[in-house]
Design an enzyme around this catalytic site. Structure first.
Site: not given
Length: 272
Positions: A68, A120, A105
């Site tokens: 991520c 995302d 995250h």
């Protein structure tokens, strides 16, 4: 990061990018199809470099992927280049738990025509493949997957949930805190080196396709499309190398595949 939009768009198989809702969806979708979620560097003992130039070289020029912190660093540069009003967030991963862990995250909230979207490209297998409008209680149908946002008032967070046969599964929660780059760097180090993080001890990969997704957890390869789900246990490093290049479009060589294989847990793995 010297963001060269033509090179980035070519990596994603696109020709243009503009500041529209349609292109926001296309941007996330195509990055998740072209650039696999993967944690090879943390598994091999290296903390990924979040310097924008390093991210650009690895994910765009070298034909590799990232987790991520890397995926969304690149996505943030694309959002900036296209002129989207965006801000980063550091979410607390829940993965079914009623409470979140550390803020580890990275994702984005994009404000477009007065509406906030969660954007995302870096949550891997269970995450949404398109931006989601942040509206409490609304169910978002994405192919065969359903997502919604709920409010955890005790934690002061908006929680992203995914619908499963067993019920709603909490993925992660986030609030309005604006992280500094130093916060992101600290989270990156935790993800790559902490014994409590899954990334230093397990191979985790995912890439979306036009009709589903392919994922890998240690030795178990899972391929999902409109016809169903197929799983197989990889037999050796050569099979892993074929999966890296064929399923995940990654440029890692045979020696790297061997090094990864030697780091995998001996016990039987389960699908990502």
């Amino acid at each position: 990061m010297t963001f060269e939009v033509d090179i980035y768009l070519s990596r994603l198989g696109l020709s243009t990018l503009s500041k529209t809702e349609e292109d926001l969806h296309i941007l996330q979708t195509r990055q998740m199809q072209a650039i696999a979620f993967e944690n090879v560097l943390p598994l091999l003992g290296t903390v990924p470099d979040l310097d924008p130039g390093a991210v650009w070289n690895k994910l765009v020029l070298d034909g590799r992927g990232g987790y991520c912190m890397e995926q969304n660093t690149l996505l943030g540069a694309a959002l900036e280049n296209a002129g989207f009003n965006h801000r980063p967030l550091l979410a607390r991963v829940r993965m079914g738990s009623a409470k979140g862990g550390p803020r580890c995250h990275l994702a984005f909230v994009v404000r477009l025509k007065g509406t906030d979207w969660l954007v995302d490209a870096g949550f891997g297998g269970p995450g949404p493949r398109v931006p989601l409008k942040i509206e409490l209680g609304t169910e978002h149908q994405v192919l065969r997957e359903t997502f919604r946002f709920t409010e955890d008032m005790a934690a002061g967070e908006i929680v992203l949930e995914r619908k499963t046969p067993e019920g709603w599964f909490q993925l992660y929660g986030f609030d309005d805190m604006l992280p500094a780059q130093t916060d992101i760097e600290m989270s990156n180090f935790y993800c790559a080196r902490s014994p409590q993080s899954p990334f230093p001890s397990n191979l985790m990969m995912a890439r979306t396709t036009g009709s589903g997704r392919v994922s890998l957890f240690n030795r178990t390869l899972r391929q999902e499309n409109s016809f169903g789900v197929k799983t197989e246990e990889l037999a050796d490093a050569a099979a892993l190398h074929r999966a890296l290049s064929g399923c995940f479009l990654l440029s890692y060589g045979a020696e790297t595949a061997e090094a990864i294989w030697n780091r995998l847990p001996v016990e039987a793995s389960e699908a990502a």
